[in-house]
Motif scaffolding. Structure first.
Motif, PDB file in Angstrom:
ATOM      1  N   ARG A   1       0.822  -1.215   0.000  1.00 27.64           N
ATOM      2  CA  ARG A   1       0.000   0.000   0.000  1.00 27.64           C
ATOM      3  C   ARG A   1       0.849   1.257   0.000  1.00 27.64           C
TER       4      ARG A   1
ATOM      5  N   ARG B   1       3.295   0.755  -3.709  1.00 26.68           N
ATOM      6  CA  ARG B   1       2.623   0.492  -4.990  1.00 26.68           C
ATOM      7  C   ARG B   1       3.581  -0.125  -6.028  1.00 26.68           C
TER       8      ARG B   1
ATOM      9  N   ILE C   1      -5.082  -7.451  -1.545  1.00 24.06           N
ATOM     10  CA  ILE C   1      -4.445  -6.589  -2.552  1.00 24.06           C
ATOM     11  C   ILE C   1      -5.308  -6.497  -3.800  1.00 24.06           C
TER      12      ILE C   1
ATOM     13  N   ASP D   1      -8.505  -4.404  -3.575  1.00 22.64           N
ATOM     14  CA  ASP D   1      -8.322  -2.972  -3.312  1.00 22.64           C
ATOM     15  C   ASP D   1      -8.196  -2.231  -4.639  1.00 22.64           C
TER      16      ASP D   1
ATOM     17  N   LEU E   1      -5.055  -0.573  -5.696  1.00 21.69           N
ATOM     18  CA  LEU E   1      -3.886  -1.407  -6.028  1.00 21.69           C
ATOM     19  C   LEU E   1      -4.143  -2.238  -7.281  1.00 21.69           C
TER      20      LEU E   1
END
Length: 221
Positions: A44, A47, A69, A72, A75
């Motif tokens: 996070r 990146r 991940i 999200d 991401l």
């Protein structure tokens, strides 16, 4: 420059991967993590383009970390490659279901690991035809009736055909030969299909092809 985060609870493993990756002119290691929770925080914050994620880690295993991940939206461009000591079918199945772009065993040759990192950044899935066929066979054994095909309504007939061929494990070159088109045309069809379906990568197309009923177990020969 391809930025890679290493997530493995063994410091020696991370050190070996880091030495190999940092020696490449187009790859750099951006962050390390010794457990799943740390992996999430690192990804996070930094990146990276690719995460090499061990499956078995303390606090939060690699499969759970991968799911967080890939779920999200912030991401969405991060690709995850799962790493494990053994190529166990249930791990392959769960890794791809969790959103991983590929699956490698830790004793993979160095050149293959480097090819893998570059491949996922290019949008390719790290699944050999044999692994893809086993993956679909696993879906056949575990899944219920296929989902409604409404999600595929926006695809052209050719795109559906290409998606089905991806689903049975064919490469772009094999698809091109099957359809008598150029490899570039086959790649374009695959890319457009991924965009229309919102698929992260080729591995997710395999999942969608089976779950939509576009690929059937009887096609595995």
């Amino acid at each position: 420059m391809i930025r890679v985060t290493l997530a493995d609870d063994q410091a020696l493993v991370r050190a070996g991967f880091k030495a190999l990756l940092d020696a490449q002119p187009d790859i750099e290691v951006a962050g390390e993590a010794a457990d799943g929770e740390e992996a999430l925080r690192t990804v996070r914050a930094l990146r990276p383009d690719v995460v090499l994620m061990d499956i078995r880690m303390p606090l939060l295993d690699g499969l759970a970390a991968t799911r967080r991940i890939t779920e999200d939206a912030a991401l969405k461009d991060v690709k995850v490659v799962m790493l494990t000591t053994f190529e166990l079918d249930e791990y392959v199945f769960e890794a791809i279901r969790s959103g991983a772009s590929g699956f490698l065993v830790k004793d993979t040759e160095p050149d293959e690991l480097l090819r893998a990192v570059r491949a996922v950044v290019a949008g390719d899935a790290l699944l050999s035809p044999g692994v893809t066929r086993r993956l679909i066979a696993e879906f056949a054994a575990r899944s219920k009736e296929p989902a409604a095909v409404g999600a595929l309504a926006g695809l052209t007939e050719r795109e559906r055909e290409v998606m089905a061929l991806v689903g049975i494990g064919l490469s772009n070159e094999e698809i091109a030969r099957r359809l008598v088109v150029s490899p570039l045309t086959a790649k374009t069809h695959v890319s457009r299909t991924m965009v229309k379906l919102g698929a992260r990568d080729r591995a997710q197309l395999v999942v969608l092809a089976y779950e939509s009923g576009l690929v059937r177990p009887g096609w595995l020969g």
